[in-house]
Motif scaffolding. Sequence first.
Motif, PDB file in Angstrom:
ATOM      1  N   UNK A   6       3.631   5.733  -6.084  1.00 16.22           N
ATOM      2  CA  UNK A   6       3.545   5.516  -6.725  1.00 16.22           C
ATOM      3  C   UNK A   6       2.528   6.969  -7.650  1.00 16.22           C
ATOM      4  N   UNK A   7       1.189   6.773  -6.850  1.00 18.59           N
ATOM      5  CA  UNK A   7       0.747   7.901  -6.959  1.00 18.59           C
ATOM      6  C   UNK A   7       1.100   9.004  -7.506  1.00 18.59           C
ATOM      7  N   UNK A   8       1.407   9.558  -6.453  1.00 23.14           N
ATOM      8  CA  UNK A   8       3.014  10.829  -6.369  1.00 23.14           C
ATOM      9  C   UNK A   8       3.497  11.034  -6.969  1.00 23.14           C
ATOM     10  N   UNK A   9       4.327   9.697  -7.648  1.00 23.00           N
ATOM     11  CA  UNK A   9       5.285  10.058  -8.709  1.00 23.00           C
ATOM     12  C   UNK A   9       4.386  10.585  -9.988  1.00 23.00           C
ATOM     13  N   UNK A  19       0.743  -1.283   0.090  1.00 22.30           N
ATOM     14  CA  UNK A  19       0.356   0.112   0.164  1.00 22.30           C
ATOM     15  C   UNK A  19       0.584   1.672   0.121  1.00 22.30           C
ATOM     16  N   UNK A  20       1.528   1.296   0.765  1.00 24.28           N
ATOM     17  CA  UNK A  20       2.193   2.181   0.825  1.00 24.28           C
ATOM     18  C   UNK A  20       3.511   2.688  -0.201  1.00 24.28           C
ATOM     19  N   UNK A  73      -4.905  10.557 -17.069  1.00 22.39           N
ATOM     20  CA  UNK A  73      -5.681   9.183 -17.236  1.00 22.39           C
ATOM     21  C   UNK A  73      -4.630   8.222 -16.228  1.00 22.39           C
ATOM     22  N   UNK A  74      -3.317   8.441 -16.647  1.00 22.55           N
ATOM     23  CA  UNK A  74      -2.439   7.654 -16.165  1.00 22.55           C
ATOM     24  C   UNK A  74      -2.899   7.979 -14.352  1.00 22.55           C
ATOM     25  N   UNK A  75      -2.912   9.169 -13.746  1.00 24.11           N
ATOM     26  CA  UNK A  75      -3.310   9.184 -12.076  1.00 24.11           C
ATOM     27  C   UNK A  75      -4.655   8.581 -12.204  1.00 24.11           C
TER      28      UNK A  75
END
Length: 468
Positions: free
Chosen positions: A97-100, A91-92, A152-154
């Motif tokens: 990865x979402x932040x990136x 999860x971390x 879309x990637x986000x």
Amino acid sequence: MTPRMTLKTTTYLAAAMALAVTLAACKTVGPDYTRPAATTPDAFRGADPAAVGRSLGEEPWAAVFPDEVLRQLIAEALANNLDARIAATRVLQATAQLGITKADQLPTVTGQVSGQGQRGAVFGGTRVPTIGIAQASVGLAWEIDFWGKYRRATEAAQADLARTEWGQRAIITSLVSEVASQYFLLRALDLQLEIATRTLASRDESLRLTVVRERGGATPLVDVRQAEQLVLGAKAQIADVQGRIEQVEHALSVLLARAPGPILRGQALVEQPRPPALPPGLPATLLERRPDLQQAEQQLVAATARIGVAESFKYPQIGLTGSGGVASTSLANLLTSGTWAIGTNLVQPIFNAGRNRNRVALAEAQAQEAALVWQGAVLQALREVSDALVGYTRQREVRSNQEALVVAATDSRRLADLRYRGGATSYLEVLDSDTRLYIAELGLVQAQLAELSAYVEVYRALGGGWTS
């Protein structure tokens, strides 16, 4: 760079960025996610019509398993189990990865400061002045998300994060069920050991009486040998059960992230909960409750969003660049002179051998696969719940019949012993009735365990266990 020039430059940059933001919000290519159709019946097959109210799967595990020792074991497993901790690190990772991915939507700004000095040489008694140069620059690069590639990637990264979070819950659900199942198995083996020990004591006494009768000439030596067989059989069963108890303790220890060792006991097997009916809730709610179904759906959400990412490569990539800098041979003049530049670039694919077209085809096929996987998971979940409900109902019937069988076998054993002592029958009848009673008692333990295991399976199949 003069203050006036700085203000003017800042105004240009702000206007360019505002225009870029406006353009970036114009269009997002690719399909928006909609949940595919799923076939869900009005009620689960095998559900008791009298079982109404809140679904068992919505109950916290602390309410489903009232044995205090079992609760402590589950809590310890949730805190220490390595699979659960690995799931937490995933999860971390997904969060990072979402932040990136989100950062790709924003400009990249870089800064650089440099300085160089050169000491002058002496020529003909005259020293050339020392020269020093100081430079400072700022650069900006931004690919404008005009077609929604990064948005879309986000979306895909957010779905990946949600999928990972549901994956963590799936592991928790499995862990709670596994700890409860292993604990019930341990208590069943404890009961088997108790029965075998009690049976051994009874057979030892029967052997003693048979030896006395044989020495008095009232019974043949074959009866003694048959009584010895019963004693030895009980001893072998005790040794086997003791070994299995230790192995189950070891399995539970690993679930608790402990070295293999003894496990504390709580309520006996016969004291564990056996509700007469288990409310399953509506099948449609299972789609929202079961972690594995949510995992599969979030995989589909991510795959759908990546179609838009693939589509965006077919369109022009629009970038914004900016730079500004100052340079001077004197620190005093560093802020009074400088340069700046703002530019845009547009890259349109002309020929790439069908790469972009195949990117889209690949993403669409992956989304179709994810949709089919989700639909298959829904059907499998419905089956698991129905199987578990049917299993629980039937195992209750088996346990009830097995209890009656033990009562009958107990009375048969008592009557056979009376007939033998009265000389009305041979010891073979006692041997047979004793064996039948022992088998019936062990069968009752298995039926009680199967009923509790079915209870745990209903809870797991309904998506229970990830709330305490």
